[in-house]
Design a protein around this motif. Structure first.
Motif, PDB file in Angstrom:
ATOM      1  N   THR A 147      54.486  58.028  -4.847  1.00 45.82           N
ATOM      2  CA  THR A 147      55.713  57.219  -4.858  1.00 45.82           C
ATOM      3  C   THR A 147      56.939  58.075  -4.577  1.00 45.82           C
ATOM      4  OG1 THR A 147      55.844  57.438  -7.286  1.00 45.82           O
ATOM      5  CG2 THR A 147      54.761  55.465  -6.394  1.00 45.82           C
ATOM      6  N   ALA A 148      56.942  59.335  -5.020  1.00 44.99           N
ATOM      7  CA  ALA A 148      58.074  60.210  -4.709  1.00 44.99           C
ATOM      8  C   ALA A 148      58.149  60.489  -3.210  1.00 44.99           C
ATOM      9  CB  ALA A 148      57.957  61.520  -5.489  1.00 44.99           C
ATOM     10  N   ILE A 149      57.000  60.673  -2.580  1.00 50.42           N
ATOM     11  CA  ILE A 149      56.979  60.881  -1.130  1.00 50.42           C
ATOM     12  C   ILE A 149      57.430  59.617  -0.410  1.00 50.42           C
ATOM     13  CG2 ILE A 149      55.434  61.279   0.845  1.00 50.42           C
ATOM     14  CD1 ILE A 149      53.821  63.163  -1.020  1.00 50.42           C
ATOM     15  N   ASP A 175      57.023  58.212 -18.350  1.00 51.27           N
ATOM     16  CA  ASP A 175      56.381  58.651 -17.107  1.00 51.27           C
ATOM     17  C   ASP A 175      56.005  57.505 -16.185  1.00 51.27           C
ATOM     18  OD1 ASP A 175      54.375  57.754 -18.830  1.00 51.27           O
ATOM     19  OD2 ASP A 175      53.227  59.617 -18.800  1.00 51.27           O
ATOM     20  N   ALA A 176      55.438  56.429 -16.732  1.00 52.33           N
ATOM     21  CA  ALA A 176      55.035  55.309 -15.879  1.00 52.33           C
ATOM     22  C   ALA A 176      56.241  54.642 -15.239  1.00 52.33           C
ATOM     23  CB  ALA A 176      54.233  54.295 -16.690  1.00 52.33           C
ATOM     24  N   ARG A 177      57.335  54.556 -15.978  1.00 52.23           N
ATOM     25  CA  ARG A 177      58.532  53.941 -15.394  1.00 52.23           C
ATOM     26  C   ARG A 177      59.134  54.842 -14.315  1.00 52.23           C
ATOM     27  NH1 ARG A 177      59.879  49.472 -16.478  1.00 52.23           N
ATOM     28  NH2 ARG A 177      61.896  49.727 -15.447  1.00 52.23           N
ATOM     29  N   LEU A 178      59.037  56.148 -14.472  1.00 49.45           N
ATOM     30  CA  LEU A 178      59.511  57.045 -13.419  1.00 49.45           C
ATOM     31  C   LEU A 178      58.765  56.778 -12.117  1.00 49.45           C
ATOM     32  CD1 LEU A 178      61.307  59.464 -12.632  1.00 49.45           C
ATOM     33  CD2 LEU A 178      59.427  60.958 -13.343  1.00 49.45           C
ATOM     34  N   VAL A 179      57.464  56.578 -12.205  1.00 43.00           N
ATOM     35  CA  VAL A 179      56.667  56.258 -11.017  1.00 43.00           C
ATOM     36  C   VAL A 179      57.118  54.927 -10.425  1.00 43.00           C
ATOM     37  CG1 VAL A 179      54.347  55.735 -10.179  1.00 43.00           C
ATOM     38  CG2 VAL A 179      54.683  57.572 -11.836  1.00 43.00           C
ATOM     39  N   VAL A 180      57.214  53.913 -11.262  1.00 44.43           N
ATOM     40  CA  VAL A 180      57.576  52.581 -10.786  1.00 44.43           C
ATOM     41  C   VAL A 180      58.955  52.592 -10.130  1.00 44.43           C
ATOM     42  CG1 VAL A 180      58.173  50.247 -11.542  1.00 44.43           C
ATOM     43  CG2 VAL A 180      56.086  51.330 -12.383  1.00 44.43           C
ATOM     44  N   LEU A 181      59.917  53.290 -10.722  1.00 45.96           N
ATOM     45  CA  LEU A 181      61.265  53.287 -10.163  1.00 45.96           C
ATOM     46  C   LEU A 181      61.332  54.028  -8.842  1.00 45.96           C
ATOM     47  CD1 LEU A 181      63.495  53.699 -13.339  1.00 45.96           C
ATOM     48  CD2 LEU A 181      62.831  51.617 -12.126  1.00 45.96           C
TER      49      LEU A 181
END
Length: 479
Positions: free
Chosen positions: A16-18, A150-156
């Motif tokens: 997701t960051a990429i 952590d999961a919300r960081l991925v989702v956002l």
């Protein structure tokens, strides 16, 4: 047939960051994830944004420095889901020498190079509350890192990517792909076929399986699969501080305040053979209980567990013999085929995912502005005006609910609540402060599909609900 610049495999933090970085640069992006975002490794972390104090023992100075720089960026760009966390480090007989720990903390601060968090120091005699939960400790030090959902960081990251044009396809699996000149032709579940100029293999524990099985490619890089497990128990102490607990085998275990009423204890480091071996064992549970009982006056046993979780970290195989010594640094491998590009991601940690994504864009020669260094994640644009908005909400939202919602959604709370002016306006209450309005928002804006997606990743309300309440959420969502 749909055509993309990048086809990204894997909806964890790296994928997701990429996707976010590529979308910021204007690339056409498709991310596919066979399950939910952050369903595996990326929601099974210790919930920390940190440089990795213990990595200094393995001379991982570059990794620690980069992680500390990213810690500072993340504190600025996602202040709603990331906040400073004070750690207490007890020291006693049989541990690393006290001078060595003090020197390590000093070096940690130096590598942060003027970051915003306080410097490490010895615990003062007046700070009795920090000593109170502990058995006798000869010395105590404090230092600072940060906590993250952590999961919300991925989702956002995924939300931001989607709002900039990326397509995020959860519940979608890559079945196969083959090179045809300068493009990949990929077959996805559901009978869909797409074309992409490059593939990014960010499948985490499945990175090697995707390479060999789905892409029919080989790699010079190896993967070490390491299981990390955590347990959640009733709170072992009062206060908002965390503790870092050195163990006789040389490992460290964290004890972290969690969801107001609990303590999170972890992690373990156990080698496993397959990506699906993510189940906590009785041995791990006992190890973590023993780790806490060495330090805290309030003891805990396996029967006290409220919840547990395990994840498989796919670490780049650097040849280290012990699981705890394997590098946590990432390794990006761009294959040398002259046709369509293939980039595989090995290892990494949640703190450095943004930097990893930026490096991936450079390897793939995706041009564009490096805006993820400064632009906030969705909901992170906190301002004095938003604080005034929260003050108005406090007239009708219970304090605990207002705190949870503001920390989860930041300024996007306005979108979630809309014109609501009372709890009745939020619709059905499922328990633990989870209302129908939040469920609708998560389905519409955050890719949630099932009760598990909502209760254990987008929110942590599952911890506070009984079985009937959780079942009601599943019935409402139809899954």
């Amino acid at each position: 047939m749909d055509s993309y610049d990048l086809l990204i495999i894997g909806g964890g933090i790296n994928g997701t960051a990429i996707a976010r970085d590529a979308a910021h640069r204007g690339a056409r992006v498709l991310l596919v994830e066979k399950d939910d975002l952050a369903q595996h490794t990326s929601s099974a972390s210790s919930k920390l944004i940190h440089g990795g104090l213990r990595y200094l023992e393995y001379y991982e100075f570059r990794l620690v420095r980069e992680a500390l720089k990213e810690r500072e960026l993340l504190l600025r760009t996602a202040p709603h889901i990331i906040r400073p966390l004070r750690f207490v480090l007890p020291h006693g007989e049989g541990m690393r020498p006290w001078w060595m720990l003090r020197a390590g903390l000093k070096l940690y601060d130096l590598l942060a190079l003027g970051g915003s968090l306080p410097h490490a120091r010895a615990v003062r005699r007046s700070e009795a509350a920090l000593r109170a939960p502990l058995k006798a400790a000869k010395h105590l030090a404090v230092y600072w890192d940060a906590w993250v959902d952590d999961a919300r960081l991925v989702v956002l990251n995924a939300v931001d990517a989607a709002e900039r044009g990326a397509e995020i396809a959860t519940g979608t699996e890559l079945l196969s792909a083959r090179r045809e000149g300068d493009v990949w032709r990929a077959s996805l579940s559901g009978g869909r076929n797409v074309v992409a100029r490059a593939i990014v293999n960010a499948a985490g524990p499945w990175v090697a399986d995707v390479l060999k099985g789905r892409l029919s490619e080989s790699s010079d890089s190896g993967v070490r699969l390491i299981k990390g497990s955590h347990i959640i128990v009733p709170a072992l102490y009062d206060g908002d501080q965390a503790y870092i607990l050195q163990q006789p085998d040389g490992r460290v275990v964290f004890a972290i305040p969690y969801e107001e009423r609990f303590t999170l204890i972890g992690t373990t480091d156990f080698p496993v053979n397959a990506p699906d071996d993510a189940q906590i064992s009785a041995e791990e549970i006992q190890y973590l209980c023993d780790a806490a009982n060495r330090y805290f006056t309030r003891t805990v046993g396996p029967d006290d567990l409220v919840w547990s979780y395990s994840g498989i970290r796919s670490l780049f195989d650097d040849g280290a013999q012990d699981a705890q010594a394997v590098t946590r640094d990432y390794h990006l491998e761009l294959d040398d085929d002259p046709g369509a590009k293939l980039l595989s991601v090995f290892g990494g940690k949640i703190t450095t995912a943004r930097a990893l994504a930026e490096e991936a864009m450079e390897l793939l020669a995706v041009e564009g502005r490096k805006s993820t260094r400064s632009e906030p994640l969705p909901g992170g644009d906190i301002s004095p005006g938003f604080n005034l908005y929260l003050d108005r909400l406090s007239a009708w939202l219970p304090p605990a609910l207002l705190t949870r919602l503001s920390r989860a959604y930041g300024t996007r709370l306005r979108d979630l609540l809309g014109d609501a002016q009372s709890l009745d306006d939020l619709g059905r209450h499922f328990g633990a402060g989870l209302y129908e309005a939040e469920l609708r928002y998560l389905k519409a804006h955050e890719f949630a599909r099932t009760a598990e997606d909502v209760l254990w990743r987008r929110t942590k309300t599952g911890l506070h609900m009984n079985q009937d309440e959780r079942r009601a959420v599943a019935d409402y969502l139809g899954a």
